[in-house]
Design an enzyme around this catalytic site. Structure first.
Site, PDB file in Angstrom:
ATOM      1  CD  GLU A  40      -9.427  34.635 -21.187  1.00 42.69           C
ATOM      2  OE1 GLU A  40      -9.341  35.862 -20.932  1.00 42.69           O
ATOM      3  OE2 GLU A  40     -10.231  34.172 -22.009  1.00 42.69           O
TER       4      GLU A  40
ATOM      5  CB  CYS B  17     -10.967  40.034 -27.155  1.00 38.38           C
ATOM      6  SG  CYS B  17     -12.424  39.051 -27.538  1.00 38.38           S
TER       7      CYS B  17
END
Length: 408
Positions: free
Chosen positions: A178, A285
């Site tokens: 990521e 998130c």
């Protein structure tokens, strides 16, 4: 929130019933106390939030649907779909092949791909360079794209502040898929540098304050800055984003430290800090925030030990372990199979990157209280398996079914 068609093998009647009831009782998600499960002498305190997140379920649904709808075609994943061994193994058993390992090492040559092959982008996203490589092979890179929307939100934030001439500082693990993807997208818009922890942030701040010769930066941060990065120019206006699974408290501390360094070096009052420091808020998130906050809530309860379940290479899971082990004995396992007996288990030391065998993990006492949680890529079925195994050590596995019925 959207619901996904995830294979039933990953579901758990017990966990689904508990989550549904807790959701009904606490729709605003203000109660982070754990769920208490009683099995005679064993009490399991189950974290309020854990397991599959939106991005993981989205990725699994797309991947399995792609396999079902393309029988006879060659299907590839850029690398692991998510950091969970069971899910990745299930995809391999269905004929999916991995093009790279998690570090980016090529397993299958690009040249062997054909234009009618299917390539799935995993939940972590991918780099612009790999997208271009796929396009050059006649493969539409985003046709089977499972990139988590919250990862894409970070890319959008980096682009937004980049357009305002801020340099982007990415808090993340430099070798993580990521972070590599975020770095690629960010550097296409603005100078970008990655810091892996607070220690590196201290060093970066020293360059901001001009306390270290600028030329030292290029060796110290080798492989972590964009091409053409000018340390004398590109650290004058900055903003911080992060790999979405990092420890929330560390990301906040890094942003605060960089902000302070900028403010002190340029002698800016609070009302003028935006001139040189972009307010990116938190780019973690929701699931990372919820899971970490749930662990904090769980740790407020007295307990003898903690068990954290998830893939050994899962970043978000390792941070849950990190929170737990700061307070009590903690064991990081990937499945119930690691629980060998009431006295013995295999568990992962993510600091030393090795699996250990330990004995006496369950205290010899009349009442044992255990904290239990899992990472965002861990199926609920595995968590139920762990609960069953633990209850079984006390001859009480039958109570798991009774508990599931009581919550339903």
């Amino acid at each position: 929130m959207k619901t996904f068609n995830v294979p039933i093998i990953y579901r758990s009647p017990l966990i689904s019933a508990i989550k549904q009831q807790r959701k009904q009782d606490d729709r605003m998600k203000k109660d982070f106390t754990p769920t208490r499960l009683e099995f005679g002498p064993l009490t399991i305190l189950l974290a309020r939030h854990f397991g599959f997140c939106y991005g993981v379920e989205n990725a699994i649904e797309i991947a399995f649907r792609t396999v079902d709808e393309n029988e006879g075609k060659r299907i590839f994943l850029l690398s692991e779909m998510i950091h969970n061994p069971q899910v990745n193994s299930d995809l391999l058993l269905r004929g999916v092949q991995f093009l790279m390992d998690t570090s980016g090492k090529q397993l299958i040559p690009w040249e062997s791909l054909q234009s009618d092959d299917i390539v799935i982008i995993p939940a972590f996203g991918t780099t612009l360079e790999i997208e271009s490589r796929l396009e050059s092979l006649g493969i539409a890179p985003l046709k089977y794209n499972t990139t988590c929307p919250f990862v894409e939100r970070v890319w959008n934030k980096a682009e937004q502040i980049g357009q305002k001439a801020y340099t982007v500082i990415v808090h993340g693990k430099p070798k993580h898929e990521e972070t590599r993807a975020t770095f690629s997208h960010s550097r296409s818009h603005t100078p970008t540098v990655v810091v892996k922890d607070m220690a590196q942030t201290h060093r970066l701040a020293a360059y901001i304050r001009e306390e270290i010769p600028a030329e030292n930066f290029y060796e110290e941060f080798k492989g972590q800055y964009s091409e053409g990065f000018d340390v004398t120019q590109h650290l004058q206006r900055v903003g911080v984003v992060n790999q979405t699974t990092m420890l929330a408290s560390e990301t906040q501390a890094i942003a605060d430290y960089v902000r302070q360094a900028i403010q002190e070096h340029y002698q800016l009052p609070d009302e003028r800090i935006a001139e040189r420091f972009a307010d990116t808020r938190d780019t973690l998130c929701y699931a990372t925030n919820d899971n970490q906050t749930a662990v904090t809530g769980m740790l407020n309860e007295p307990a003898d030990l903690a068990i954290v379940v998830g893939g050994y290479n899962s970043s978000n899971t390792s941070h849950l372990v990190e929170l737990c082990e700061a307070q009590l004995p903690t064991f990081f396992i990937s499945s119930e199979e690691k629980l060998i007996s009431q006295n013995e288990l295999l568990h992962y030391d993510f600091h030393r990157h090795e699996e250990l065998r330990s004995t006496g993990f369950l205290p010899s006492k009349e009442k044992v209280t255990l904290l239990l949680t899992s990472g965002a890529s861990c199926p609920d079925a595995i968590v139920e398996g762990v609960i069953r195994k633990l209850a079984g050590f006390y001859g009480l596995e039958h109570l798991v079914d009774e508990t599931a019925a009581a919550w339903s």
